[in-house]
Design a protein around this motif. Structure first.
Motif, PDB file in Angstrom:
ATOM      1  N   LYS A  21       0.710  -1.462  -0.040  1.00  0.00           N
ATOM      2  CA  LYS A  21      -0.109  -0.082   0.044  1.00  0.00           C
ATOM      3  C   LYS A  21       1.104   1.086  -0.004  1.00  0.00           C
ATOM      4  CE  LYS A  21      -3.813  -2.064   2.410  1.00  0.00           C
ATOM      5  NZ  LYS A  21      -4.821  -2.198   3.642  1.00  0.00           N
ATOM      6  N   THR A  78      -2.148   6.542  -3.049  1.00  0.00           N
ATOM      7  CA  THR A  78      -2.653   6.574  -4.431  1.00  0.00           C
ATOM      8  C   THR A  78      -3.442   7.656  -4.793  1.00  0.00           C
ATOM      9  OG1 THR A  78      -2.245   4.183  -4.303  1.00  0.00           O
ATOM     10  CG2 THR A  78      -3.610   5.126  -6.248  1.00  0.00           C
ATOM     11  N   THR A 114      -6.442   8.422  -6.540  1.00  0.00           N
ATOM     12  CA  THR A 114      -7.496   7.631  -7.158  1.00  0.00           C
ATOM     13  C   THR A 114      -7.988   7.903  -8.309  1.00  0.00           C
ATOM     14  OG1 THR A 114      -9.300   8.779  -5.362  1.00  0.00           O
ATOM     15  CG2 THR A 114      -7.975   6.828  -4.742  1.00  0.00           C
ATOM     16  N   LEU A 169      -5.990   6.766 -11.060  1.00  0.00           N
ATOM     17  CA  LEU A 169      -6.128   5.357 -11.253  1.00  0.00           C
ATOM     18  C   LEU A 169      -7.530   4.880 -11.904  1.00  0.00           C
ATOM     19  CD1 LEU A 169      -5.396   2.356 -10.280  1.00  0.00           C
ATOM     20  CD2 LEU A 169      -6.811   2.667  -8.202  1.00  0.00           C
ATOM     21  N   ASP A 198      -6.898  11.125  -2.012  1.00  0.00           N
ATOM     22  CA  ASP A 198      -5.927  10.145  -2.164  1.00  0.00           C
ATOM     23  C   ASP A 198      -6.086   8.954  -1.041  1.00  0.00           C
ATOM     24  OD1 ASP A 198      -4.940  11.430  -4.101  1.00  0.00           O
ATOM     25  OD2 ASP A 198      -3.088  12.468  -3.001  1.00  0.00           O
ATOM     26  N   SER A 210      -2.183   0.040  -5.771  1.00  0.00           N
ATOM     27  CA  SER A 210      -2.692   0.456  -6.729  1.00  0.00           C
ATOM     28  C   SER A 210      -2.834  -0.468  -7.899  1.00  0.00           C
ATOM     29  CB  SER A 210      -2.157   1.860  -7.220  1.00  0.00           C
ATOM     30  OG  SER A 210      -0.746   1.438  -7.697  1.00  0.00           O
TER      31      SER A 210
END
Length: 200
Positions: free
Chosen positions: A50, A53, A55, A58, A88, A93
């Motif tokens: 982890k 990220t 998002t 993504l 985030d 990811s």
């Protein structure tokens, strides 16, 4: 001229055989990968990596990857993001992308061509919610608890015969490793909605 035609025919057959071999090799490799992931996850030895990220990036990446397959299957395809920036989230990811890819591939395999598919995302409280929404034939209540079982395949005419029935099991295990699960509900008006809620 006849000899040339025979050579061309032999070459065509050879290419077809090589393509079949390549396809089978890919399927077997995917099967082994899925079984190893499930085994290591169930034994507690599989670890997700982890990191914080973005998002939105993504989801946009996943949307871009599936635009062509959705178009090929004549599914109107949309990504619906809120007006405000999504938070985030600490996640692996690559594995979350794998979960979403499995769900989207499942949608392509099990829904009638031409029906809309959507990815939606929102944030409320301390949860990021991501949903894959289709408007196909839906999943009967009697099967909703079974679809994540290993090797389970629903009896539908649109089932992809190349699948082994492990994809959703893998997705469910990866979701568990992210402290969430995949919720399966009926889409309003018909179809299936699969939802993940990630804490942030």
């Amino acid at each position: 001229f006849i000899a040339n035609n025979e050579i061309i025919s032999q070459q065509t057959d050879l290419v077809a055989h090589l393509q079949n071999i390549s396809g089978e090799t890919t399927r077997m490799a995917q099967l082994v990968d899925d079984l190893l992931l499930l085994s290591s996850s169930e034994s507690g030895s599989f670890v997700v990596k982890k990191e914080l990220t973005n998002t939105e990036n993504l989801l946009i990446s996943i949307y871009d990857c599936f635009t062509t397959p959705m178009r090929r299957n004549m599914h109107p395809f949309n990504l619906v993001l809120p007006d405000t920036t999504l938070p985030d989230v600490f996640m692996d990811s690559q594995r979350v992308a794998q979960i979403l890819s499995i769900l989207l591939n499942n949608t392509i395999d099990h829904t009638v061509s031409g029906t809309p598919v959507e990815i939606t995302a929102s944030a409320m409280g301390t949860k990021l919610t991501i949903s894959i929404i289709d408007h196909g034939q839906g999943i009967p209540d009697s099967e909703k608890d079974k679809i994540f079982n290993k090797f389970y395949q629903a009896e539908t005419s649109h089932r992809n015969k190349a699948n082994f029935g492990l994809g959703l099991s893998v997705a469910a295990q990866l979701a568990t490793l992210h402290n969430t699960h995949i919720e399966v509900t009926d889409t309003l008006g018909g179809g299936t909605t699969m939802t993940l809620r990630f804490p942030f």
